[in-house]
Write a protein that holds these residues in place. Sequence first.
Motif, PDB file in Angstrom:
ATOM      1  N   MET A 362      34.342  19.842   2.135  1.00  0.00           N
ATOM      2  CA  MET A 362      33.231  20.059   3.070  1.00  0.00           C
ATOM      3  C   MET A 362      32.081  20.833   2.428  1.00  0.00           C
ATOM      4  SD  MET A 362      34.263  18.468   5.795  1.00  0.00           S
ATOM      5  CE  MET A 362      33.299  19.057   7.176  1.00  0.00           C
ATOM      6  N   TYR A 363      31.733  20.447   1.199  1.00  0.00           N
ATOM      7  CA  TYR A 363      30.633  21.065   0.469  1.00  0.00           C
ATOM      8  C   TYR A 363      30.841  22.589   0.367  1.00  0.00           C
ATOM      9  CZ  TYR A 363      28.352  16.527   1.162  1.00  0.00           C
ATOM     10  OH  TYR A 363      28.058  15.200   1.169  1.00  0.00           O
ATOM     11  N   ASP A 364      29.771  23.370   0.566  1.00  0.00           N
ATOM     12  CA  ASP A 364      29.878  24.829   0.429  1.00  0.00           C
ATOM     13  C   ASP A 364      30.539  25.486   1.647  1.00  0.00           C
ATOM     14  OD1 ASP A 364      28.541  24.328  -1.850  1.00  0.00           O
ATOM     15  OD2 ASP A 364      26.631  25.214  -1.251  1.00  0.00           O
ATOM     16  N   TYR A 365      30.868  24.679   2.643  1.00  0.00           N
ATOM     17  CA  TYR A 365      31.546  25.194   3.839  1.00  0.00           C
ATOM     18  C   TYR A 365      33.059  25.001   3.740  1.00  0.00           C
ATOM     19  CZ  TYR A 365      32.134  26.101   8.884  1.00  0.00           C
ATOM     20  OH  TYR A 365      32.486  26.625  10.106  1.00  0.00           O
ATOM     21  N   SER A 366      33.538  24.514   2.606  1.00  0.00           N
ATOM     22  CA  SER A 366      34.950  24.132   2.466  1.00  0.00           C
ATOM     23  C   SER A 366      35.903  25.285   2.748  1.00  0.00           C
ATOM     24  CB  SER A 366      35.218  23.572   1.064  1.00  0.00           C
ATOM     25  OG  SER A 366      34.522  22.371   0.869  1.00  0.00           O
ATOM     26  N   GLY A 367      35.597  26.466   2.242  1.00  0.00           N
ATOM     27  CA  GLY A 367      36.475  27.613   2.460  1.00  0.00           C
ATOM     28  C   GLY A 367      36.564  27.984   3.926  1.00  0.00           C
ATOM     29  N   GLN A 368      35.417  28.043   4.596  1.00  0.00           N
ATOM     30  CA  GLN A 368      35.411  28.382   6.017  1.00  0.00           C
ATOM     31  C   GLN A 368      36.094  27.291   6.846  1.00  0.00           C
ATOM     32  OE1 GLN A 368      31.831  30.297   7.745  1.00  0.00           O
ATOM     33  NE2 GLN A 368      30.902  29.996   5.737  1.00  0.00           N
ATOM     34  N   PHE A 369      35.879  26.033   6.437  1.00  0.00           N
ATOM     35  CA  PHE A 369      36.511  24.921   7.160  1.00  0.00           C
ATOM     36  C   PHE A 369      38.029  24.991   7.019  1.00  0.00           C
ATOM     37  CE2 PHE A 369      37.879  20.592   7.974  1.00  0.00           C
ATOM     38  CZ  PHE A 369      37.073  20.209   9.047  1.00  0.00           C
ATOM     39  N   ASP A 403      24.049  20.281   9.225  1.00  0.00           N
ATOM     40  CA  ASP A 403      23.842  21.725   9.218  1.00  0.00           C
ATOM     41  C   ASP A 403      23.334  22.160   7.847  1.00  0.00           C
ATOM     42  OD1 ASP A 403      26.047  21.779   7.504  1.00  0.00           O
ATOM     43  OD2 ASP A 403      27.458  22.346   9.080  1.00  0.00           O
ATOM     44  N   GLN A 404      23.261  23.452   7.615  1.00  0.00           N
ATOM     45  CA  GLN A 404      22.684  23.979   6.374  1.00  0.00           C
ATOM     46  C   GLN A 404      23.493  23.631   5.144  1.00  0.00           C
ATOM     47  OE1 GLN A 404      23.571  27.999   8.159  1.00  0.00           O
ATOM     48  NE2 GLN A 404      23.719  28.563   5.999  1.00  0.00           N
ATOM     49  N   TRP A 405      24.769  23.259   5.318  1.00  0.00           N
ATOM     50  CA  TRP A 405      25.610  22.907   4.176  1.00  0.00           C
ATOM     51  C   TRP A 405      25.658  21.395   3.920  1.00  0.00           C
ATOM     52  CZ3 TRP A 405      27.384  26.463   7.909  1.00  0.00           C
ATOM     53  CH2 TRP A 405      27.416  27.785   7.480  1.00  0.00           C
ATOM     54  N   GLY A 406      25.010  20.618   4.762  1.00  0.00           N
ATOM     55  CA  GLY A 406      25.014  19.165   4.589  1.00  0.00           C
ATOM     56  C   GLY A 406      26.120  18.455   5.347  1.00  0.00           C
TER      57      GLY A 406
END
Length: 565
Positions: A362-369, A403-406
């Motif tokens: 999930m791009y730069d949101y991968s950790g939070q996801f 969103d901001q992370w694509g």
Amino acid sequence: MSDKTLKRRDSNLKQWQDGLSELLASGMQDFEEKLFCFLCDHNDLVSIDKFKNLLEETGLRETDFRLKETMTKFRVVLERQLRDENELRGSVDKETFTDCVSDNLVVISKALTSQFVVPEFKTFTDFIDNIYDKCKDNFNGQPAQYIPQLARVSPKHWGVSVCTIDGQRYDLGDTDTPFCLQSVVKPLNYAMTLNDLSPEVVHKYVGQEPSGQSFNELTLDYQHKPHNPMINAGAIVTASLLKKGLVIADRFDYAMDQLRRFAGGEHVAFNNSVYLSERATADRNFALGYYMRENHCFPKEADLVETLEFYFQLCSIEVTAQSGAVIAATLANGGICPTTGDRVLDSDAVRNTLSLMHSCGMYDYSGQFAFKVGLPAKSGVAGGVLLVIPNLMGIFTWSPPLDQWGNSSRGVQFCEELVANFNFHNYDNLKHTSTKYDPRGRAVESKAQDVVNLLFSAYNGDVTAMRRYALLGMDMSLADYDGRTALHLGAAEGHESIVRFLLEKCGVPSHLKDRWGFTAYDDALRFKHSHVAELLKEYMKNNPDSSSKSVDEVTKYMKQVKTEN
């Protein structure tokens, strides 16, 4: 459809399923005849539409390959009825019905007796409806702007499609509108390459770690390899490995054929305008390509420009949310397409693909996801999100605003709401976690098991088990078919500790009666447990309304026990 109509329909479906479960208990002998008797009207006829609707309620579509023979025969019957004016149209007699269903009896019996992986499918889809509507009001973000063809797509599109590993299907919204996979193709490209080669070969050229940087960053890992196959650099290198011995046209044909197998033959196409638009705006990807060639990231025989062209083509492959859900379900099913039974990938390739999707998808949101949702997923800038719930189902959402992370704003919200309602998070299986709905179990069977466990513990005087059930939020006044509760059994067996716990700590009403009109006090007297009878008598005297303890008092006690433990 009115609420009253919906309730009546659900009630009818439940009655049919309960009755058919009893039929199955007697074995498969003459099942089609028994099924006919159960469904026929007063004219001894079964409505074909009614039968199809009943199957659809379980998530089974009439286009399912496992129903091919049955639906073909029904079609022939309907065509014959249309030609013959004397025949009653749309209904069949016993002989015709049994002939039509006999070829596909196994899957029909599984569907109608709730034997699929999601047995209470209507209950599950009601949750999905609510989550879909909740996310529909999310207007954050806008479609990807750096590729002109994507920027022109309406931000109003919102679709969710579900496919279980048993082929149960459900769609909401814009699920038949084609759109491009974009980065969602990366795990599929990686899986195909793993399946064709091996992890050892593939990971000589691409790493397995999250990059911690933007998906199109000009960077390599400490071994001078792309960090993983889910970012642009790694996906380009992976594309150079897929059927590298063939000419580019044959390589693209192979990828398309494989993706169609993933999707069970449903919509997989190619969008040439998006491909041309992407190629015309690919300066960063060309820069990545030359940077990697300088660092010897590609196989020796790889042609850089050809590899980039192939990568752009893969990103421009088109699906719908419906076909995307089947692709996701194929991954959830260990590489076997649930709608065709075709083994597309070996299980090792699927395992490795899901592992990297979970950490890098999930791009730069991968950790939070991974923290919030805890499931393997992959997003793309066209607005798609492919979500895999291993051994259960695949879900594909599509909504262009990012969103901001694509990532799709609605898609991410849907995934988070899904895990908030269902025990799908990778670590929701830990002991003592908060209770969520599990669509894999039958609600009736779950409650029945609760009753058995509760009454068995009361019969044996097991206060520890009773405390555990109370802490888990179980209704401690649950009764069996005869209206017998744990309080009745505790009193009948003379277990004062059980009776005291249920009355004083759990607030179970003391005046509950079984089917014969006996209370727990009556049972204590009948079985000569005077000390228990005296306890119940005193409690009933002090609590004449039998309302027992307030909810606040019980909650306070539960918190106290948790603290002590």
